[in-house]
Design a protein around this motif. Structure first.
Motif, short mmCIF file in Angstrom:
data_model
loop_
_atom_site.label_atom_id
_atom_site.label_comp_id
_atom_site.label_asym_id
_atom_site.label_seq_id
_atom_site.Cartn_x
_atom_site.Cartn_y
_atom_site.Cartn_z
N PHE A 58 -1.39 8.23 -7.45
CA PHE A 58 -2.56 7.49 -7.95
C PHE A 58 -2.65 6.17 -7.19
N ARG A 59 -3.88 5.81 -6.75
CA ARG A 59 -4.03 4.62 -5.93
C ARG A 59 -5.35 3.91 -6.21
N LYS A 65 -3.85 -3.04 -1.82
CA LYS A 65 -3.71 -1.66 -2.25
C LYS A 65 -2.52 -1.54 -3.20
N PHE A 66 -2.71 -0.83 -4.29
CA PHE A 66 -1.60 -0.61 -5.20
C PHE A 66 -1.74 0.77 -5.83
N GLY A 67 -0.61 1.30 -6.28
CA GLY A 67 -0.62 2.63 -6.85
C GLY A 67 0.74 3.03 -7.36
N ALA A 68 0.87 4.31 -7.71
CA ALA A 68 2.12 4.85 -8.22
C ALA A 68 2.18 6.33 -7.87
N PHE A 127 9.68 8.13 -10.04
CA PHE A 127 8.50 7.29 -10.29
C PHE A 127 8.54 6.12 -9.31
N LYS A 128 7.46 5.96 -8.52
CA LYS A 128 7.46 4.97 -7.45
C LYS A 128 6.16 4.16 -7.46
N PRO A 129 6.14 2.99 -8.10
CA PRO A 129 5.00 2.07 -7.95
C PRO A 129 5.10 1.34 -6.61
N TYR A 130 3.95 1.02 -6.01
CA TYR A 130 3.96 0.35 -4.70
C TYR A 130 2.77 -0.59 -4.58
N LEU A 131 2.89 -1.53 -3.65
CA LEU A 131 1.87 -2.55 -3.42
C LEU A 131 1.82 -2.84 -1.93
N ALA A 132 0.61 -2.83 -1.35
CA ALA A 132 0.45 -3.08 0.09
C ALA A 132 -0.70 -4.05 0.32
N SER A 181 7.76 -1.45 -2.49
CA SER A 181 7.83 -0.37 -3.47
C SER A 181 9.15 -0.44 -4.23
N THR A 182 9.14 0.14 -5.43
CA THR A 182 10.35 0.31 -6.24
C THR A 182 10.32 1.73 -6.79
N GLU A 183 11.44 2.44 -6.63
CA GLU A 183 11.48 3.83 -7.08
C GLU A 183 12.64 4.03 -8.06
N PHE A 184 12.34 4.81 -9.13
CA PHE A 184 13.33 5.11 -10.15
C PHE A 184 13.55 6.62 -10.19
N PHE A 185 14.82 7.04 -10.26
CA PHE A 185 15.21 8.44 -10.23
C PHE A 185 15.77 8.86 -11.58
#
Length: 221
Positions: free
Chosen positions: A101-102, A109-112, A136-141, A154-158
């Protein structure tokens, strides 16, 4: 390019000193439009530890839908070859289902991305990055046309789904800082530094990872 190689080498030296895990990740591939709003890709990925030993080699095929600007689902198949300390190897098959999703507001730009990472065959894993998991990986550019490099954070959780004593729990997080380089023509280059931690396991550690990824976009007439 020489400056880029020097910086990458210095970061690699830093990552290989005084920590639990350090790896180099290299990827090269090609993508092309196979139908209206569908992109297909193929690439090769190599992961090497800081001693220079081959850790993982995998081939990937992917298909992504670009019908919607705000939602980009995709599916990936991976043939993975994993190596142990003695050089012995084993093969496995993985499938990733991604929901990306963006949104964009001017240059921001941001999304997950949500990922179901599963395998074909046994559901057990060895505790590595490619084990069955929910991610789950939210990100921001920040994408500015005048800039040659687009920075992304970005930050990703496993959440591991392996059938084991340490399965069914959050066991890893990873922070990534990426520079997407605007190269001339149909070429894309991404350079990423990752810092991560493994926890809720019998073998916790921290990690420093350096990734270099090249993609060629084949535009058919």
């Amino acid at each position: 390019m020489r400056k880029l190689i020097v910086i990458f080498s210095l970061l690699f030296s830093f990552a290989s000193y005084g920590q639990d895990r350090g790896e180099f990740w290299f990827a090269a591939g090609v993508k092309t439009q196979v139908a209206k709003k569908f992109m297909a890709g193929a690439n090769t990925n190599v992961r090497i530890n800081y001693y220079g030993s081959l850790q993982t080699l995998y081939q990937e095929l992917s298909l992504k839908s670009e019908h919607l600007e705000w939602f980009r689902p995709s599916i990936e198949y991976r043939l993975i070859t994993s190596y142990d300390k003695r050089g012995n190897y084993s093969n496995s098959n993985r499938v990733n289902i991604n929901l990306d999703f963006r949104h964009k507001i001017e240059n921001l730009k941001f999304g997950a991305r949500f990922r179901l990472q599963t395998n074909i065959g046994s559901s057990s894993g060895g505790g590595g990055d490619l084990d069955p998991a929910l991610r789950f990986k939210p990100y921001l550019a920040y994408d500015k046309k005048e800039w040659m490099i687009t920075p992304e954070l970005s930050t990703e959780f496993f959440y591991t789904t392996t059938n084991s004593a340490t399965g069914d729990r959050f066991n890893r997080m990873r922070i990534g800082l990426t520079g997407n380089v605007d190269l001339p023509g149909p070429h894309e280059l991404g350079i990423t530094y990752y810092y991560g931690r493994k926890f809720n396991t019998g073998n916790p550690y921290q990690e420093h990872l350096l990734s270099l990824e090249y993609t060629f976009e084949w535009k058919k007439k």
